[in-house]
Design a protein around this motif. Structure first.
Motif, PDB file in Angstrom:
ATOM      1  N   THR A   1      39.228   8.303  15.000  1.00 55.57           N
ATOM      2  CA  THR A   1      40.352   9.057  14.454  1.00 55.57           C
ATOM      3  C   THR A   1      41.067   8.176  13.447  1.00 55.57           C
ATOM      4  O   THR A   1      41.663   7.154  13.797  1.00 55.57           O
ATOM      5  N   ARG A   2      40.985   8.552  12.191  1.00 61.96           N
ATOM      6  CA  ARG A   2      41.555   7.738  11.116  1.00 61.96           C
ATOM      7  C   ARG A   2      43.059   7.968  11.013  1.00 61.96           C
ATOM      8  O   ARG A   2      43.628   8.800  11.718  1.00 61.96           O
ATOM      9  N   SER A   3      43.698   7.194  10.130  1.00 61.50           N
ATOM     10  CA  SER A   3      45.155   7.289   9.970  1.00 61.50           C
ATOM     11  C   SER A   3      45.589   8.666   9.465  1.00 61.50           C
ATOM     12  O   SER A   3      46.719   9.096   9.709  1.00 61.50           O
ATOM     13  N   ASP A   4      44.695   9.382   8.762  1.00 61.15           N
ATOM     14  CA  ASP A   4      45.045  10.719   8.263  1.00 61.15           C
ATOM     15  C   ASP A   4      44.662  11.811   9.257  1.00 61.15           C
ATOM     16  O   ASP A   4      44.616  13.000   8.896  1.00 61.15           O
ATOM     17  N   GLU A   5      44.367  11.401  10.513  1.00 59.42           N
ATOM     18  CA  GLU A   5      44.039  12.314  11.612  1.00 59.42           C
ATOM     19  C   GLU A   5      42.681  12.989  11.459  1.00 59.42           C
ATOM     20  O   GLU A   5      42.353  13.886  12.239  1.00 59.42           O
ATOM     21  N   THR A   6      41.860  12.605  10.493  1.00 60.02           N
ATOM     22  CA  THR A   6      40.494  13.101  10.403  1.00 60.02           C
ATOM     23  C   THR A   6      39.595  12.240  11.288  1.00 60.02           C
ATOM     24  O   THR A   6      39.892  11.078  11.564  1.00 60.02           O
ATOM     25  N   LYS A   7      38.476  12.827  11.722  1.00 62.09           N
ATOM     26  CA  LYS A   7      37.535  12.118  12.589  1.00 62.09           C
ATOM     27  C   LYS A   7      36.203  11.949  11.900  1.00 62.09           C
ATOM     28  O   LYS A   7      35.746  12.823  11.163  1.00 62.09           O
TER      29      LYS A   7
ATOM     30  N   TYR B   1      43.662   2.589  24.533  1.00 62.31           N
ATOM     31  CA  TYR B   1      44.412   3.782  24.139  1.00 62.31           C
ATOM     32  C   TYR B   1      44.622   3.806  22.627  1.00 62.31           C
ATOM     33  O   TYR B   1      44.698   2.762  21.978  1.00 62.31           O
ATOM     34  N   ARG B   2      44.764   5.029  22.112  1.00 59.90           N
ATOM     35  CA  ARG B   2      45.220   5.217  20.733  1.00 59.90           C
ATOM     36  C   ARG B   2      46.675   5.652  20.806  1.00 59.90           C
ATOM     37  O   ARG B   2      47.007   6.643  21.468  1.00 59.90           O
ATOM     38  N   TYR B   3      47.546   4.906  20.130  1.00 63.13           N
ATOM     39  CA  TYR B   3      48.979   5.186  20.172  1.00 63.13           C
ATOM     40  C   TYR B   3      49.376   5.960  18.913  1.00 63.13           C
ATOM     41  O   TYR B   3      48.915   5.657  17.802  1.00 63.13           O
ATOM     42  N   PHE B   4      50.241   6.945  19.109  1.00 61.77           N
ATOM     43  CA  PHE B   4      50.688   7.751  17.969  1.00 61.77           C
ATOM     44  C   PHE B   4      52.043   8.360  18.318  1.00 61.77           C
ATOM     45  O   PHE B   4      52.463   8.377  19.490  1.00 61.77           O
ATOM     46  N   ARG B   5      52.731   8.861  17.309  1.00 56.83           N
ATOM     47  CA  ARG B   5      54.018   9.526  17.526  1.00 56.83           C
ATOM     48  C   ARG B   5      53.889  10.976  17.075  1.00 56.83           C
ATOM     49  O   ARG B   5      53.720  11.252  15.876  1.00 56.83           O
ATOM     50  N   PRO B   6      53.948  11.917  18.018  1.00 57.79           N
ATOM     51  CA  PRO B   6      53.836  13.331  17.637  1.00 57.79           C
ATOM     52  C   PRO B   6      54.940  13.746  16.670  1.00 57.79           C
ATOM     53  O   PRO B   6      56.032  13.174  16.656  1.00 57.79           O
ATOM     54  N   SER B   7      54.643  14.728  15.874  1.00 56.55           N
ATOM     55  CA  SER B   7      55.608  15.213  14.894  1.00 56.55           C
ATOM     56  C   SER B   7      56.887  15.686  15.587  1.00 56.55           C
ATOM     57  O   SER B   7      56.843  16.477  16.527  1.00 56.55           O
ATOM     58  N   GLY B   8      58.009  15.150  15.138  1.00 53.15           N
ATOM     59  CA  GLY B   8      59.310  15.525  15.688  1.00 53.15           C
ATOM     60  C   GLY B   8      59.707  14.772  16.939  1.00 53.15           C
ATOM     61  O   GLY B   8      60.832  14.930  17.410  1.00 53.15           O
ATOM     62  N   ALA B   9      58.822  13.945  17.492  1.00 53.33           N
ATOM     63  CA  ALA B   9      59.128  13.201  18.715  1.00 53.33           C
ATOM     64  C   ALA B   9      59.796  11.875  18.376  1.00 53.33           C
ATOM     65  O   ALA B   9      59.614  11.320  17.296  1.00 53.33           O
ATOM     66  N   GLU B  10      60.586  11.365  19.300  1.00 51.51           N
ATOM     67  CA  GLU B  10      61.253  10.091  19.107  1.00 51.51           C
ATOM     68  C   GLU B  10      60.520   8.937  19.781  1.00 51.51           C
ATOM     69  O   GLU B  10      60.806   7.778  19.492  1.00 51.51           O
ATOM     70  N   LEU B  11      59.610   9.261  20.678  1.00 55.10           N
ATOM     71  CA  LEU B  11      58.878   8.239  21.408  1.00 55.10           C
ATOM     72  C   LEU B  11      57.387   8.351  21.143  1.00 55.10           C
ATOM     73  O   LEU B  11      56.865   9.427  20.819  1.00 55.10           O
ATOM     74  N   ASP B  12      56.708   7.224  21.294  1.00 55.62           N
ATOM     75  CA  ASP B  12      55.254   7.201  21.101  1.00 55.62           C
ATOM     76  C   ASP B  12      54.554   7.900  22.256  1.00 55.62           C
ATOM     77  O   ASP B  12      55.049   7.972  23.382  1.00 55.62           O
ATOM     78  N   ALA B  13      53.365   8.402  21.962  1.00 57.59           N
ATOM     79  CA  ALA B  13      52.463   8.946  22.973  1.00 57.59           C
ATOM     80  C   ALA B  13      51.140   8.188  22.867  1.00 57.59           C
ATOM     81  O   ALA B  13      50.928   7.419  21.920  1.00 57.59           O
ATOM     82  N   ARG B  14      50.282   8.380  23.817  1.00 57.78           N
ATOM     83  CA  ARG B  14      48.995   7.692  23.774  1.00 57.78           C
ATOM     84  C   ARG B  14      47.900   8.568  24.352  1.00 57.78           C
ATOM     85  O   ARG B  14      48.158   9.435  25.196  1.00 57.78           O
ATOM     86  N   THR B  15      46.687   8.305  23.890  1.00 58.45           N
ATOM     87  CA  THR B  15      45.503   9.006  24.368  1.00 58.45           C
ATOM     88  C   THR B  15      44.461   7.985  24.770  1.00 58.45           C
ATOM     89  O   THR B  15      44.191   7.033  24.026  1.00 58.45           O
ATOM     90  N   LYS B  16      43.869   8.171  25.922  1.00 58.56           N
ATOM     91  CA  LYS B  16      42.848   7.248  26.410  1.00 58.56           C
ATOM     92  C   LYS B  16      41.555   7.445  25.623  1.00 58.56           C
ATOM     93  O   LYS B  16      41.052   8.555  25.513  1.00 58.56           O
ATOM     94  N   ILE B  17      41.034   6.355  25.070  1.00 62.44           N
ATOM     95  CA  ILE B  17      39.824   6.461  24.255  1.00 62.44           C
ATOM     96  C   ILE B  17      38.675   5.583  24.769  1.00 62.44           C
ATOM     97  O   ILE B  17      37.542   5.707  24.283  1.00 62.44           O
ATOM     98  N   SER B  18      38.932   4.711  25.762  1.00 54.81           N
ATOM     99  CA  SER B  18      37.862   3.865  26.285  1.00 54.81           C
ATOM    100  C   SER B  18      38.296   3.272  27.610  1.00 54.81           C
ATOM    101  O   SER B  18      39.469   3.325  27.975  1.00 54.81           O
ATOM    102  N   ASP B  19      37.322   2.695  28.339  1.00 57.94           N
ATOM    103  CA  ASP B  19      37.624   2.095  29.635  1.00 57.94           C
ATOM    104  C   ASP B  19      36.471   1.171  30.020  1.00 57.94           C
ATOM    105  O   ASP B  19      35.483   1.053  29.275  1.00 57.94           O
ATOM    106  N   LEU B  20      36.583   0.537  31.187  1.00 61.89           N
ATOM    107  CA  LEU B  20      35.498  -0.287  31.708  1.00 61.89           C
ATOM    108  C   LEU B  20      34.236   0.567  31.872  1.00 61.89           C
ATOM    109  O   LEU B  20      34.282   1.636  32.487  1.00 61.89           O
ATOM    110  N   PHE B  21      33.132   0.126  31.304  1.00 57.09           N
ATOM    111  CA  PHE B  21      31.857   0.866  31.291  1.00 57.09           C
ATOM    112  C   PHE B  21      31.998   2.227  30.616  1.00 57.09           C
ATOM    113  O   PHE B  21      31.253   3.152  30.926  1.00 57.09           O
ATOM    114  N   ALA B  22      32.955   2.348  29.714  1.00 54.11           N
ATOM    115  CA  ALA B  22      33.101   3.573  28.948  1.00 54.11           C
ATOM    116  C   ALA B  22      33.662   3.208  27.567  1.00 54.11           C
ATOM    117  O   ALA B  22      34.863   3.362  27.345  1.00 54.11           O
ATOM    118  N   PRO B  23      32.875   2.664  26.658  1.00 55.48           N
ATOM    119  CA  PRO B  23      31.421   2.622  26.829  1.00 55.48           C
ATOM    120  C   PRO B  23      30.934   1.262  27.323  1.00 55.48           C
ATOM    121  O   PRO B  23      31.660   0.268  27.304  1.00 55.48           O
TER     122      PRO B  23
END
Length: 329
Positions: free
Chosen positions: A305-311, A158-180
């Motif tokens: 996805t870099r620290s400045d949110e560019t890809k 997962y990629r962990y990040f904190r959305p603007s204005g949020a108090e808690l972290d969120a996450r996005t799945k970016i990889s898994d078993l056999f992916a890749p």
């Protein structure tokens, strides 16, 4: 006179006994059955077994390191946390006449737990690498070889990040078993040399290489992650590759192992896919070791996805310094 006669008779008796023993040995029956020599001497049977050749060399290494920090009413601040990192490396190498078959499996895993945050357990290390190489000797240092290289991971990433204005972290799945998962098959010339202190160097140059990128996760496949066509599971590429493996002793109780794989697609010659694994092991004693591990990956088709949110494509680097248990077997 009687004393001299006694000495002469004793000498004759000893000579006769020795001659008889030699005759017994010379008259011993000898049989050879399935490479074993069987000597029958009177009531005694002596079996001489021929030394059996050893075609397989097997072994491995296990390492484990644990770190824990516990804070209670700590005025300087901070957070309690625990980190674990472990790994195992297994090898089984076969050599007979002019044939070689080398197999190597590396599995490593690590996580960090910090109880005061959302998603307290977070993965820090997750690698699965299997390499198998078969070759036939052309000269004492050159082989015609075929190699299979398979790489993936064990758990979801997962990629962990904190959305603007949020108090808690969120996450996005970016990889898994056999992916890749990456499977690379290459055939070419292999230069292989073994030196003192079990130092080894191996380099394979292959103009015939197939590389397959597999993404089994539906959501990642639909997004076209890791360079696959959106909605597809496998991306196949043809190209050339160079693979090298180095295992040398730098100083006493310090060894360096490095695996490097370079691949270039025929469609874009010169655009390299780079995979490098480096491990420096420093043994304190039989069970305590310090390991410095570095993994470097570059693939222009993998968008980060870099620290400045560019890809975009970027060099991926993982550094681990472990001090803990290390056992060779």
């Amino acid at each position: 006179m009687i004393r001299k006669l006694f000495l002469i008779l004793f000498a004759l008796f000893a000579f006769t006994a020795q001659s008889q023993a030699q005759d017994d040995i010379q008259l011993a029956d000898t049989l050879i059955i399935n490479g074993e020599t069987i000597i029958m001497l009177g009531d005694s049977v002596i079996i001489l077994r021929a030394e059996q050749p050893k075609y397989w060399k097997k072994g491995g290494n296990f390492n484990l390191s644990i770190q824990q920090v516990s804070l209670t009413n700590w005025s300087a601040g901070g957070a309690s946390n625990m980190a674990l990192n472990t790994g195992v490396n297994l090898f089984a190498n076969f050599q007979k006449d002019k044939k070689i078959w080398d197999n190597n499996l590396t599995v490593s895993f690590g996580f960090n737990r910090q109880s005061d945050r959302r998603f307290a357990n977070r993965k820090t290390n997750d690698n699965f690498v299997f390499i198998s190489k078969y070759g036939r000797e052309l000269t004492p240092k050159w082989y015609l070889s075929t190699q299979i290289d398979a790489r993936t991971q064990l758990l979801s990433g997962y990629r962990y990040f904190r959305p603007s204005g949020a108090e808690l972290d969120a996450r996005t799945k970016i990889s898994d078993l056999f992916a890749p998962a990456y499977i690379q098959s290459s055939t070419g010339l292999n230069y292989k040399r073994e030196m003192k202190n079990n130092d080894k160097i191996s380099v394979i140059g292959s103009p015939f290489t197939g590389r397959f990128t597999i993404v089994m996760d539906d959501s990642l496949s639909r997004a076209g992650a890791f360079g696959v066509i959106p909605g597809e599971v496998v991306r196949a590429e043809a190209g050339m590759s160079v693979t090298s493996s180095t295992d040398i002793q730098i100083l006493e109780n310090i060894r360096w192992k490095m695996d490097l794989n370079l691949f270039s697609n025929y469609e874009k010659l010169g655009n390299l896919v780079v995979n490098m694994n480096s491990v420096i092991s420093m043994k304190v004693n039989r069970f305590i070791t310090t390991r410095i591990e570095t993994i470097l990956i570059y693939d222009e088709r993998v968008l980060i996805t870099r620290s400045d949110e560019t890809k975009g494509p970027a060099i991926q680097v993982q550094n681990l310094i472990n001090f803990g248990i290390g056992v060779d077997f």
